[in-house]
Design an enzyme around this catalytic site. Structure first.
Site, short mmCIF file in Angstrom:
data_model
loop_
_atom_site.label_atom_id
_atom_site.label_comp_id
_atom_site.label_asym_id
_atom_site.label_seq_id
_atom_site.Cartn_x
_atom_site.Cartn_y
_atom_site.Cartn_z
N SER A 90 40.05 50.73 36.52
CA SER A 90 40.33 51.29 35.28
C SER A 90 39.19 51.62 34.39
CB SER A 90 41.19 50.20 34.37
OG SER A 90 40.42 48.91 34.58
N HIS A 112 38.32 38.34 45.72
CA HIS A 112 38.02 39.00 44.55
C HIS A 112 36.97 40.21 45.29
CE1 HIS A 112 35.74 40.83 41.21
NE2 HIS A 112 36.76 40.51 40.51
N ARG A 131 37.00 33.33 34.63
CA ARG A 131 38.46 33.74 33.84
C ARG A 131 39.45 32.86 34.26
NH1 ARG A 131 38.52 39.98 34.96
NH2 ARG A 131 38.20 38.98 37.35
N ASP A 186 43.97 36.72 37.71
CA ASP A 186 45.48 36.95 38.06
C ASP A 186 46.45 35.88 38.73
OD1 ASP A 186 45.36 39.66 37.26
OD2 ASP A 186 44.26 40.01 39.32
N HIS A 227 45.47 46.46 41.56
CA HIS A 227 44.38 46.38 40.15
C HIS A 227 45.15 45.47 39.20
CE1 HIS A 227 41.33 46.70 37.38
NE2 HIS A 227 41.45 47.99 36.99
#
Length: 445
Positions: A249, A325, A334, A380, A279
């Site tokens: 993105s 990742h 995160r 995620d 993504h």
């Protein structure tokens, strides 16, 4: 706080879905500010000439310095590991994780102003940091919040554009369509058509970017109705805002903007990249997979049952979503801050407890497979469970929130792209025949 005033509007809008480091050395020009400092636009206006000269000096003194070798694996492997972008707002380290203008996520949580003492950072403060490299005061953040609220007006034709889509359209399709409809009011497009000098490109880009950031939460709220979950959303928007420039993105937004497309067109393109399963849709896939585990094994499954289900997933040719990742080689910071949030606010939630158990079970299995460079959970792996706990159970909508967050990082960098006069992006491509011939010549020389 404009983001969360918009979140509070969600209940009034109809649903279209299926009903501590050394901070002084962290960044060369990172500073703490007082409330007497200039407003955001004025600060940028002062900073930009300095950074323009800095870039000019780098090009003059180091323009011919090599940054590494390009291998055939890099060309065939999606350019992974290839240094090829300037991205000022954040930098991703394989071991440390993301740093926003030199600050880690825990440092941002400590230094950036919150809505309440000890609360999560206000996203407007992060936007200020990304744009200026400086930590704002609470007064500055409040002033920026007010400015964004004043800009947060969405024309009726935007809602009509969304309404024209079938109600079954994916929320990301609706969201991207709404952003494209906002483009009609682009200040950059108007200024470009009038012949604005290149040195001033950044100014209408700044206007478009602040308008876009102010309005996307309202467009997102029109796509779906959600409950109040303000503290979670402050954390969510902060950690999803930016992640260096090479992800799909961010790179898409940068690439499209390099053609002098305005922020609306560039951000809409970025959203279309974000909507891909590899993504931005990943957090949706994680929650659906976790629920499939519960459906088959029950909420009180044993560790052995969970291991069996993980192996069943892998042996069927699928991946365990939320682990691994492309750059990181450790647990995603995160993920860690979301886990800390869950331990504080929802320690007994069954799905959170399952996520915790997966943290113990999955990495050893992936390590045993020997096919992954990073067996650890990413952002995620956790976000969907938190959103689900606060009542946002429509997994297809998760990526819309991701998109709202990513507007901060993409627009911050886009303003600097314009200020620094970065060129049209145009890498060289080759064919397999070219690669074969080149490698044969290299081997024979």
């Amino acid at each position: 706080m404009v983001f969360f005033r918009s979140v509070s509007l969600l209940s009034r809008l109809r649903s279209r879905a299926v009903q501590q480091s050394n901070l002084s050395n962290s960044v060369r020009w990172l500073q703490m500010q007082s409330s007497s400092d200039l407003d955001l636009h004025s600060q940028l206006k002062e900073l930009i000439p300095e950074q323009q000269e800095r870039l000019k000096k780098i090009k003059t003194e180091y323009g011919k310095v090599q940054l590494g070798n390009i291998t055939v694996d890099m060309v065939l492997g999606g350019m992974r590991g290839m240094t090829g972008l300037l991205w000022e707002t954040s930098l991703l380290d394989p071991d440390e994780g993301i740093r926003f203008r030199g600050l880690s996520i825990p440092e941002c949580q400590k230094l950036l102003p919150g809505a309440k003492p000890g609360g999560e950072p206000l996203p407007e403060g992060l936007f200020w940091l990304l744009l200026t490299g400086k930590v704002p005061s609470k007064e500055q953040v409040d002033a920026l919040s007010k400015e964004l609220r004043d800009r947060a007006t969405v024309p009726d034709y935007v809602y009509k554009a969304i309404d024209a889509l079938p109600v079954t359209a994916h929320p990301m399709t609706q969201f991207a369509s709404g952003v494209m409809a906002l483009q009609v009011q682009s200040e950059f497009q108007k200024a470009y058509d009038k012949g604005i000098p290149k040195a001033k490109y950044w100014e209408p880009t700044y206007e478009d970017s602040l308008n876009l950031i102010a309005r996307v939460p309202i467009v997102a709220s029109y796509v779906y109705r959600s409950p109040q979950m303000q503290e979670l959303m402050r954390l969510y928007v902060t950690i999803h805002s930016d992640h260096e420039g090479g992800n799909v993105s961010a790179h898409t937004g940068h690439l499209v903007a390099s053609a002098l497309s305005d922020p609306y067109l560039s951000f809409a393109a970025a959203l279309n990249g974000l909507a891909g399963p590899l993504h931005g849709l990943a957090n949706q896939e994680v929650l659906l997979w976790i629920k499939s585990v519960v459906d088959e094994c029950g909420e009180n499954m044993t560790t052995e049952q969970l291991k069996d289900y993980v192996w069943k997933t892998l042996n069927s040719g699928k991946v365990v979503p939320g682990f691994g990742h492309g750059v990181l080689r450790k647990t995603d910071p995160r993920y860690t801050c979301q886990r800390e949030f869950a331990l504080k606010h929802l320690p007994n939630d069954p799905l959170f407890q399952l996520v915790s158990k997966l943290y113990e079970v999955v990495p050893p299995i992936l390590t045993e497979l020997g096919k992954v460079k990073n067996p650890w959970p990413n952002v995620d792996a956790h976000s969907g469970v938190l959103l689900n706990y606060y009542g946002l159970t429509e997994a297809r909508y998760f990526t819309v929130l991701f998109g709202v967050s990513r507007s901060i990082g993409i627009c911050s960098q886009l303003i600097w792209d314009r200020a620094l006069g970065l060129p049209l992006e145009r890498p060289k491509s080759v064919t397999m025949e070219w690669l074969e011939n080149h490698c044969k010549k290299a081997a024979s020389s």
